[in-house]
Design an enzyme around this catalytic site. Structure first.
Site, PDB file in Angstrom:
ATOM      1  N   HIS A 172       0.854  -1.183   0.000  1.00 28.50           N
ATOM      2  CA  HIS A 172       0.000   0.000   0.000  1.00 28.50           C
ATOM      3  C   HIS A 172       0.892   1.236   0.000  1.00 28.50           C
ATOM      4  O   HIS A 172       1.729   1.417   0.891  1.00 28.50           O
ATOM      5  CB  HIS A 172      -0.930  -0.012   1.216  1.00 28.50           C
ATOM      6  N   GLU A 175       1.559   3.775   3.022  1.00 34.25           N
ATOM      7  CA  GLU A 175       1.991   3.226   4.305  1.00 34.25           C
ATOM      8  C   GLU A 175       3.516   3.233   4.375  1.00 34.25           C
ATOM      9  O   GLU A 175       4.174   2.191   4.386  1.00 34.25           O
ATOM     10  CB  GLU A 175       1.381   1.823   4.489  1.00 34.25           C
ATOM     11  N   HIS A 297       2.272  -3.745   6.703  1.00 35.16           N
ATOM     12  CA  HIS A 297       1.342  -2.630   6.475  1.00 35.16           C
ATOM     13  C   HIS A 297       1.394  -1.632   7.630  1.00 35.16           C
ATOM     14  O   HIS A 297       2.058  -1.839   8.625  1.00 35.16           O
ATOM     15  CB  HIS A 297      -0.103  -3.151   6.426  1.00 35.16           C
ATOM     16  N   GLU A 378       0.345  -4.855  10.956  1.00 31.48           N
ATOM     17  CA  GLU A 378       0.050  -3.431  10.819  1.00 31.48           C
ATOM     18  C   GLU A 378       0.916  -2.718  11.843  1.00 31.48           C
ATOM     19  O   GLU A 378       0.773  -2.936  13.051  1.00 31.48           O
ATOM     20  CB  GLU A 378      -1.437  -3.146  11.127  1.00 31.48           C
TER      21      GLU A 378
HETATM   22  O1  0X9 Z   1      -7.237  -3.971   4.333  1.00 27.80           O
HETATM   23  C1  0X9 Z   1      -6.063  -4.298   4.152  1.00 27.80           C
HETATM   24  O2  0X9 Z   1      -5.608  -4.572   3.045  1.00 27.80           O
HETATM   25  C2  0X9 Z   1      -5.106  -4.366   5.356  1.00 27.80           C
HETATM   26  N1  0X9 Z   1      -5.270  -3.212   6.185  1.00 27.80           N
HETATM   27  S1  0X9 Z   1      -4.785  -1.728   5.657  1.00 27.80           S
HETATM   28  O3  0X9 Z   1      -5.300  -0.742   6.564  1.00 27.80           O
HETATM   29  N2  0X9 Z   1      -3.206  -1.646   5.744  1.00 27.80           N
HETATM   30  O4  0X9 Z   1      -5.199  -1.553   4.308  1.00 27.80           O
HETATM   31  C3  0X9 Z   1      -5.411  -5.598   6.172  1.00 27.80           C
HETATM   32  C4  0X9 Z   1      -5.340  -6.874   5.407  1.00 27.80           C
HETATM   33  C5  0X9 Z   1      -5.430  -8.103   6.238  1.00 27.80           C
HETATM   34  N3  0X9 Z   1      -6.584  -8.030   7.050  1.00 27.80           N
HETATM   35  C6  0X9 Z   1      -7.500  -9.009   7.133  1.00 27.80           C
HETATM   36  N4  0X9 Z   1      -7.211 -10.186   6.669  1.00 27.80           N
HETATM   37  N5  0X9 Z   1      -8.641  -8.696   7.681  1.00 27.80           N
HETATM   38 ZN    ZN Z   2      -2.099  -1.686   4.062  1.00 28.86          ZN
END
Ligand code: 0X9
Ligand code: ZN
Length: 420
Positions: A172, A175, A297, A378
């Site tokens: 991303h 980030e 992330h 994260e």
């Molecule tokens: O939504 C996403 O891609 C990730 N969070 S972000 O805020 N960095 O965009 C999390 C991905 C993994 N999360 C789950 N598997 N729920």
């Molecule tokens: Zn992300």
């Protein structure tokens, strides 16, 4: 008089340094009239509606609470949905400007964020300096706009079937701490090999693979145009960009992703439709045997284990929970920062994500009967600065993550997950 002259000299030097940063960072996008609000008691149905709505940009999620960037007009839309929100940042423009004031040149590499070209050079130089344990591959394939996506392999082992640990960063674009902390981990391993017993022992029996840029075009775009860009840079109609973390070939296009190109979670036209996803997935599948894989992330301070796509436990749930919980405990010991360890879906459902794919049967078909313990981390913070994390937090964030990384790698090396 002498003092005045040296002050003048210092002043112009400082001016030149600031100039060189602002010359490479060049934002065109403004965020007037945008706010970040924190909304609570969100139901699954409300989440599905909000997360796929164009113009609504979800910044973070915790339990049933979400941080969202919206225009002031869209705040009304949320109110009509029956969602209760409070103000987290009443001016995104000011938040970004505050961050930009901190973009000055510092002495130390990790006291600052850096642009794509400079990071590439930094890795090349490190690879030269530590050529005894680093193999640098300039590209695993090109991004949509033709940028290189390098891979950095680090090991002290010469054995043919050394287990591998795969870390990918900056999927991303906005980030920035993700790429910075990956660099921090690389540097830590290199500086400590031969000096620190734990690092030496680990690298003598394990190979680390780092992909510093999964989304190089998006990252470059956050420096040149829009600091808050998330997706890759594939042109689209009416909106550009695919969310690479919805584009992997694992339950692609199911819940928690969108078929609207204007959504921040747009999944693209098919699984692995994007060159960046293809390059990383192919590279991963060609390694034997990957036992651990982390997709880095920010923000929210979370350690997320499989699955994101279903609430069913994975076959390795007890093991992966124990590993995640121990990582959380090791992190808190360093700077007292709390990371939540939980299943991905505990946050919200996601499909087509990198870390679920790392753990999937598909990804591990030729992995010598082993299964990569795919997780998402994260990094900092909890929303105080969000994606605009000040550069003076790179080092503390790196420091607190190191013991958790060492633990994750050692634990899996001792007892790798197997395909069942
Ligand atoms: O939504 C996403 O891609 C990730 N969070 S972000 O805020 N960095 O965009 C999390 C991905 C993994 N999360 C789950 N598997 N729920
Ligand atoms: Zn992300």
């Amino acid at each position: 008089m002498q003092k005045a002259t040296s002050l003048l000299l210092l002043g112009s030097l400082f001016g030149a340094l600031i100039y060189s940063v602002s010359a490479s960072y060049n934002r065109k996008q403004t965020y007037d009239n945008q706010v970040v609000i924190r909304c609570s008691s969100i139901s699954r149905v409300q989440y599905q509606t909000i997360s796929t709505q164009p113009g609504v940009d979800i910044w973070a999620i915790k339990k049933d609470q979400i941080d969202v960037r919206v225009s002031r007009e869209n705040m009304m839309w949320l109110r009509q949905l029956g969602v209760h929100c409070t103000m987290l940042h009443d001016s995104v423009e000011q938040l970004v400007q505050k961050f930009e004031q901190k973009l000055t040149v510092k002495q130390e590499w990790f006291e600052e964020y850096h642009k794509y070209d400079d990071i590439i050079k930094w890795y090349e130089e490190l690879a030269d300096q530590y050529s005894n344990i680093v193999t640098y591959y300039p590209t695993i394939g090109k991004s949509y706009e033709g940028r290189d996506m390098p891979a950095v392999h680090i090991t002290g082992s010469t054995a043919p079937n050394t287990f591998k640990m795969y870390f990918q960063c900056q999927i991303h674009a906005r980030e920035w701490i993700s790429g910075a902390v990956c660099g921090y981990i690389v540097n830590y391993l290199l500086e400590n090999y031969g000096n620190n017993e734990d690092v030496t022992k680990l690298l003598d029996s394990l190979e680390f693979i780092f992909i510093p840029f999964v989304n190089p075009d998006g990252y470059a775009y956050t420096w040149s145009n829009d600091r808050l860009w998330r997706k890759n840079r594939r042109p689209g109609t009416p909106c550009d960009g695919v969310d690479l973390n919805r584009n992997y070939d694992d339950h692609w296009s199911e819940n928690g992703s969108s078929n609207n190109p204007c959504s921040e979670t747009y999944h693209g036209t098919g699984p692995e439709s994007e060159p960046e996803t293809q390059n990383t997935a192919n590279y991963f599948k060609n390694q034997n045997a990957i036992i651990g894989a982390i997709d880095w992330h920010s923000y929210g301070q979370l350690i997320l284990r499989p699955y994101g796509w279903t609430s069913e436990d994975s076959p390795d749930e007890p093991r992966l929970k124990a590993i995640g919980d121990e990582m959380r405990d090791l992190i808190i010991d360093v700077h007292d920062e709390y990371y939540t360890s939980q299943k991905g879906i505990g946050l919200y459902p996601t499909t087509g994500t990198a870390s679920d794919w790392f753990y999937s049967d598909n990804a591990n078909l030729n992995n010598g009967d082993y299964r990569a313990a795919g997780i998402t981390i994260e990094l900092r913070d909890n929303g105080q600065s969000g994606f605009l994390l000040p550069p003076d937090q790179i080092i503390p964030n790196g420091e607190e993550i190191i013991p958790a990384v060492m633990y994750y790698a050692n634990n899996l090396l001792e007892n790798p997950l197997k395909m069942v």
